[in-house]
Design a protein around this motif. Structure first.
Motif, PDB file in Angstrom:
ATOM      1  N   VAL A 168      -0.883  16.217   3.366  1.00 62.71           N
ATOM      2  CA  VAL A 168      -1.076  14.635   2.964  1.00 62.71           C
ATOM      3  C   VAL A 168       0.521  14.073   2.418  1.00 62.71           C
ATOM      4  N   ASP A 169       0.501  13.023   3.158  1.00 63.93           N
ATOM      5  CA  ASP A 169       1.844  12.519   2.739  1.00 63.93           C
ATOM      6  C   ASP A 169       1.877  10.926   2.817  1.00 63.93           C
ATOM      7  N   ASP A 170       2.913  10.105   2.246  1.00 66.94           N
ATOM      8  CA  ASP A 170       2.641   8.707   2.339  1.00 66.94           C
ATOM      9  C   ASP A 170       3.272   8.198   3.763  1.00 66.94           C
ATOM     10  N   MET A 171       4.307   8.900   4.287  1.00 65.60           N
ATOM     11  CA  MET A 171       4.614   8.455   5.620  1.00 65.60           C
ATOM     12  C   MET A 171       5.075   9.539   6.538  1.00 65.60           C
ATOM     13  N   MET A 175      -2.628  14.133   7.257  1.00 65.33           N
ATOM     14  CA  MET A 175      -2.983  12.788   6.977  1.00 65.33           C
ATOM     15  C   MET A 175      -2.010  12.026   6.396  1.00 65.33           C
ATOM     16  N   VAL A 176      -1.400  10.759   6.888  1.00 58.84           N
ATOM     17  CA  VAL A 176      -0.425  10.221   6.431  1.00 58.84           C
ATOM     18  C   VAL A 176      -0.704   8.625   6.320  1.00 58.84           C
ATOM     19  N   THR A 177      -0.478   7.903   5.365  1.00 57.73           N
ATOM     20  CA  THR A 177      -0.709   6.348   5.245  1.00 57.73           C
ATOM     21  C   THR A 177       0.032   5.460   6.200  1.00 57.73           C
ATOM     22  N   HIS A 178       1.357   5.955   6.169  1.00 59.93           N
ATOM     23  CA  HIS A 178       2.264   5.107   7.214  1.00 59.93           C
ATOM     24  C   HIS A 178       2.709   5.972   8.469  1.00 59.93           C
ATOM     25  N   ALA A 221      -4.365   4.601   0.292  1.00 60.75           N
ATOM     26  CA  ALA A 221      -5.301   5.040   1.430  1.00 60.75           C
ATOM     27  C   ALA A 221      -5.946   5.964   1.145  1.00 60.75           C
ATOM     28  N   GLU A 222      -5.970   6.739  -0.295  1.00 58.95           N
ATOM     29  CA  GLU A 222      -6.469   7.824  -0.690  1.00 58.95           C
ATOM     30  C   GLU A 222      -8.008   7.988  -0.492  1.00 58.95           C
ATOM     31  N   PRO A 223      -8.737   6.915  -0.921  1.00 55.46           N
ATOM     32  CA  PRO A 223     -10.128   6.613  -0.921  1.00 55.46           C
ATOM     33  C   PRO A 223     -10.889   6.777   0.579  1.00 55.46           C
ATOM     34  N   MET A 245       0.889  -1.468   0.043  1.00 52.83           N
ATOM     35  CA  MET A 245       0.061  -0.031  -0.116  1.00 52.83           C
ATOM     36  C   MET A 245       0.870   1.190  -0.244  1.00 52.83           C
ATOM     37  N   ASP A 246       0.680   2.312  -0.945  1.00 53.97           N
ATOM     38  CA  ASP A 246       1.294   3.594  -0.985  1.00 53.97           C
ATOM     39  C   ASP A 246       2.759   3.356  -0.951  1.00 53.97           C
TER      40      ASP A 246
END
Length: 321
Positions: A222-225, A250-253, A151-153, A130-131
């Motif tokens: 927004v970022d990935d980690m 908001m971050v994914t990881h 994780a965008e949706p 993911m991401d």
């Protein structure tokens, strides 16, 4: 209707909570495996049920003792391979060593490529992640990689539910994340801004310049980690100084290493929203500003669709219910 016939799901020790969420969502029991470590630090794995001609999914994520987590996955893949599993999929919500994806200095290794080789040599037939920090990592594999799981949706659903879109501006903390941020801004129909940053060294930002207007708006970074959170906290400070009414991230990881929680607590951020690709219970308990979005349902639906040979492209834009 998902029957669970012919599918086995196992987990390592890095994130058993996520594996439980996924299996509960699918209505199947978690596969039985003994994963232990010897006195000298060797990882021992024993699959304690038959996997012959089964579609096997092994869940582990790149956090904590990351080398142990990686070896667990490789050994479990190998154990299932020589036990005659039909297909073996590695489910790695956070891909190990994803930030070491290129030769950026003389004599530097491309460790993400090494990890890809390890997984394939172990007998992996398919990878779900993911991401990915860098899209080129999928090119390191000769097997299918479902890396277009974002994780965008889930993040968009959270923003629509919790904010008035007329007050929102999506902000990328660096130029590298501009594509991710503009995609979210376009889908939400809101404004976009970004920072240009200069680093003295890795994980240490020296200067940030805001490009765009945020005055009177709720800024959502927004970022990935998020690792040490230095970039996010500095960006939040600049956004507040530029007139943003509130700042969220908001971050994914949510890696949140070192002084990350202290930095977030003392920052201008109202909240740091992360997903549970990594264990977050301890971080939530230690910092009131951390909020977690569950992506277990997304990974469960990917596994279901993969098992039945269905397309997963629908999940690029929608959150499964």
């Amino acid at each position: 209707m998902f029957t669970g016939n012919g599918i086995k799901i196992f987990t390592g020790t890095s994130h058993p909570e996520l594996a439980e969420i996924i299996t509960r969502r699918l209505g199947v029991s978690l596969g039985k495996a003994d994963v232990t470590k010897s006195g000298v630090g060797e990882t021992h794995v024993r699959i304690t049920e038959s996997v012959r001609e089964d579609d096997v999914y092994i869940i582990n994520t790149g956090c904590g003792e990351i080398n142990t987590a990686l070896m667990e996955v490789c050994i479990m893949i190998h154990a299932c391979k020589i036990a005659s599993a039909k297909r073996i999929t590695a489910v790695l919500p956070l891909f190990p060593y994803a930030r070491q994806d290129k030769k950026d200095k003389s004599r530097a290794p491309i460790t993400a490529k090494l990890v890809a080789n390890m997984l394939q040599k172990s007998g992996c037939d398919h990878v779900i992640t993911m991401d990915l920090h860098a899209s080129q990592i999928q090119g390191f594999f000769d097997v299918p990689v479902d890396k277009w799981l974002y994780a965008e949706p889930s993040a968009i659903q959270y923003i629509r539910t919790n904010f008035d879109l007329s007050d929102i501006v999506i902000v990328s903390p660096d130029a590298g994340g501009a594509k991710r941020a503009t995609s979210m801004a376009d889908r939400l129909g809101v404004d976009f801004a970004l920072f240009h940053k200069e680093r003295k060294k890795a994980n240490e930002v020296s200067r940030m310049v805001l490009v765009g207007h945020v005055k009177g708006k709720i800024a959502v970074l927004v970022d990935d980690m998020a690792d040490t959170c230095g970039t996010l906290c500095l960006a939040a400070q600049h956004l507040s100084e530029a007139g943003a009414s509130k700042v969220y991230a908001m971050v994914t990881h949510g890696i949140l290493s070192g002084n990350a929680l202290k930095n977030v607590e003392q920052s201008a951020l109202e909240k740091l929203i992360v997903t549970n690709t990594l264990p977050q219970a301890e971080n939530v308990a230690r910092c009131e500003k951390i909020e977690v979005i569950d992506i277990g349902n997304v990974l469960a639906e990917v596994i279901r669709r993969s098992h039945y040979g269905e397309s997963v492209s629908k999940l690029f834009d929608e959150v499964p219910y």
